[in-house]
Write an enzyme that holds these catalytic residues in place. Structure first.
Site, PDB file in Angstrom:
ATOM      1  N   THR A   4       4.556   5.194   6.261  1.00 51.33           N
ATOM      2  CA  THR A   4       5.499   4.963   7.345  1.00 51.33           C
ATOM      3  C   THR A   4       4.825   5.053   8.704  1.00 51.33           C
ATOM      4  O   THR A   4       5.012   4.182   9.567  1.00 51.33           O
ATOM      5  CB  THR A   4       6.665   5.970   7.264  1.00 51.33           C
ATOM      6  OG1 THR A   4       7.456   5.673   6.109  1.00 51.33           O
ATOM      7  CG2 THR A   4       7.552   5.889   8.499  1.00 51.33           C
TER       8      THR A   4
ATOM      9  N   GLN B 160       2.401  -0.408  -1.920  1.00 48.26           N
ATOM     10  CA  GLN B 160       2.669  -0.527  -3.353  1.00 48.26           C
ATOM     11  C   GLN B 160       1.612  -1.347  -4.098  1.00 48.26           C
ATOM     12  O   GLN B 160       1.744  -1.556  -5.309  1.00 48.26           O
ATOM     13  CB  GLN B 160       4.052  -1.158  -3.580  1.00 48.26           C
ATOM     14  CG  GLN B 160       5.211  -0.290  -3.143  1.00 48.26           C
ATOM     15  CD  GLN B 160       5.365   0.973  -3.974  1.00 48.26           C
ATOM     16  OE1 GLN B 160       4.732   1.141  -5.014  1.00 48.26           O
ATOM     17  NE2 GLN B 160       6.208   1.878  -3.513  1.00 48.26           N
TER      18      GLN B 160
ATOM     19  N   HIS C 173      -0.090   9.143  -1.828  1.00 47.20           N
ATOM     20  CA  HIS C 173       0.695   9.707  -2.925  1.00 47.20           C
ATOM     21  C   HIS C 173       1.236   8.640  -3.886  1.00 47.20           C
ATOM     22  O   HIS C 173       1.878   8.974  -4.874  1.00 47.20           O
ATOM     23  CB  HIS C 173       1.833  10.578  -2.385  1.00 47.20           C
ATOM     24  CG  HIS C 173       2.996   9.846  -1.819  1.00 47.20           C
ATOM     25  ND1 HIS C 173       4.214   9.765  -2.456  1.00 47.20           N
ATOM     26  CD2 HIS C 173       3.134   9.165  -0.663  1.00 47.20           C
ATOM     27  CE1 HIS C 173       5.058   9.070  -1.716  1.00 47.20           C
ATOM     28  NE2 HIS C 173       4.427   8.695  -0.630  1.00 47.20           N
TER      29      HIS C 173
ATOM     30  N   CYS D 126      13.306   5.779  -0.286  1.00 48.77           N
ATOM     31  CA  CYS D 126      13.834   5.967   1.064  1.00 48.77           C
ATOM     32  C   CYS D 126      15.292   5.540   1.175  1.00 48.77           C
ATOM     33  O   CYS D 126      15.995   5.952   2.088  1.00 48.77           O
ATOM     34  CB  CYS D 126      12.996   5.177   2.070  1.00 48.77           C
ATOM     35  SG  CYS D 126      11.268   5.665   2.113  1.00 48.77           S
TER      36      CYS D 126
END
Length: 396
Positions: free
Chosen positions: A70, A178, A200, A331
């Protein structure tokens, strides 16, 4: 318990955990300090940057360490737009971007920028010709995600980068959160100017991410403070997390070809089994490859809908059976609104409101996929009385 939510977050690799714990214990000095302990921390920081650069085939100075995808997306998009607003105020992105991209463009609209949001086809992919048609003389940034975080649709990044060559005033940003470690990535070959990734998602620590900026690309800093990270990301660097991040990405990129082959086989098996459950509808293409042999769907993601059924009901019933999956992105998982991504693909409300995402990890095998398929059949069978009571909702 089977964990099928790797797109949201992955279990950290044991080697990464050991590395991070060791650095936390031994190298706690601030890397900006001038004493010996600080210099040792600074050396670890430089080494981690070199490891990342080597893994992606770039220069070490092209990388900035951040707190995650983000922040990286915000730094890339806000920084590029504000730095280059004197050249133009037109920006191009898609309707299916992650919230950290989509909402950032909305914020730039409030600052007076013009944004073109490109549509996608029914399979969730954009047409490069639409990107070309959207370009204007004052277009300063094009931002397109590599892999969609909900459906797994893979965008034609190489083709877009090719058509942007020669437009020196138009930067190309790719959200690779991704895709890094899951698909091949050619930053230089594909003409990518800005690229973002998150640790992560590939077995690394949470709260650690990457921002790549091609040589010569200047960004307006989003944060004010000290001069850390070449002034791009002020604040004391999290050396343990950064070193662990470098290890995680090195391992992920080395293992990527074999991981992709394995995930592709698992995806094909699950998609095939979904065909035998008529209540469920696959979103996106069945095959990983399109008609031309290009990668069209990420091998680690399967997305389907149960029209007329609330996704949280399905998720909780699967959890009772020992399987953890998700709805939309992590999210947006608590939102009751229809998926913005599925709506952009032209899906009716019954489908757009009932999406379920399955995402694979290194621990999964054929037996795990077969067990998940049985659990899905049992769940659908258990919900059949509720379907009959409420009536099926038309999906077309």
């Amino acid at each position: 318990m089977y964990y099928f939510d790797h797109c949201a977050s992955t279990p950290p690799k044991k080697e990464v955990v050991r590395t991070m714990a060791e650095v936390m214990e031994r190298h706690y000095a601030n890397p900006s300090s001038l004493h010996r302990a600080g210099l040792e921390s600074a050396k670890l920081l430089a080494r981690a940057r070199a490891v990342i650069a080597d893994a992606f085939g770039t220069g070490a100075n092209n990388w900035t360490f951040t707190s995650g995808g983000t922040e990286s997306n915000n730094m890339a998009i806000l920084g590029a737009a504000r730095q280059n607003k004197g050249r133009g105020r037109h920006l191009v992105t898609t309707r299916i971007e992650h919230a950290s991209v989509y909402e950032t463009f909305a914020a730039l609209e409030a600052e007076g920028f013009r944004v073109t949001y490109l549509p996608v086809k029914e399979d969730g992919r954009i047409d490069p010709e639409q990107v070309e048609a959207a370009l204007a003389d004052d277009t300063i940034l094009v931002s397109v995600m590599h892999v969609n975080n909900e459906t797994g649709a893979v965008q034609p990044i190489a083709a877009i980068g090719k058509l942007l060559r020669g437009r020196s005033h138009t930067l190309f940003h790719v959200d690779g959160v991704q895709s890094a470690g899951k698909l091949p990535i050619r930053l230089v070959e594909w003409g990518i100017d800005l690229f973002t990734a998150s640790a992560h998602k590939i077995g690394g620590p949470r709260g650690s991410g990457l921002l790549y900026a091609r040589e010569g690309v200047a960004l307006a800093p989003v944060l004010a403070g000290g001069g850390q990270e070449a002034g791009m990301r002020p604040g004391t660097e999290n050396v343990p997390a950064i070193v662990a991040t470098a290890k995680a990405f090195r391992m992920a990129l080395e293992e990527q070809p074999e991981r992709s082959r394995k995930m592709r086989d698992l995806r094909q098996r699950l998609v095939g089994m979904l065909r035998d459950i008529p209540q469920l509808r696959l979103n996106g293409r069945e095959s990983v490859l399109d008609e031309s042999g290009e990668i069209a769907m990420a091998p680690h993601i399967v997305h389907f809908s149960y029209p007329g059924m609330k996704p949280e009901v399905v998720i909780h019933m699967l959890e009772e059976r020992g399987f953890l999956v998700s709805t939309q992105s992590a999210c947006s998982s608590k939102s009751s609104k229809p998926s913005r991504v599925l709506e952009a693909m032209g899906m009716p409300p019954a489908i757009a409101s009932s999406g379920i995402r399955v995402s694979f990890g290194d621990e999964h095998d054929e037996q795990a996929v077969a067990s998940l398929s049985r659990a899905l059949r049992d769940t659908v069978a258990a919900l059949a009385p509720l379907e009959r009571k409420e009536g099926r909702i038309e999906t077309t």
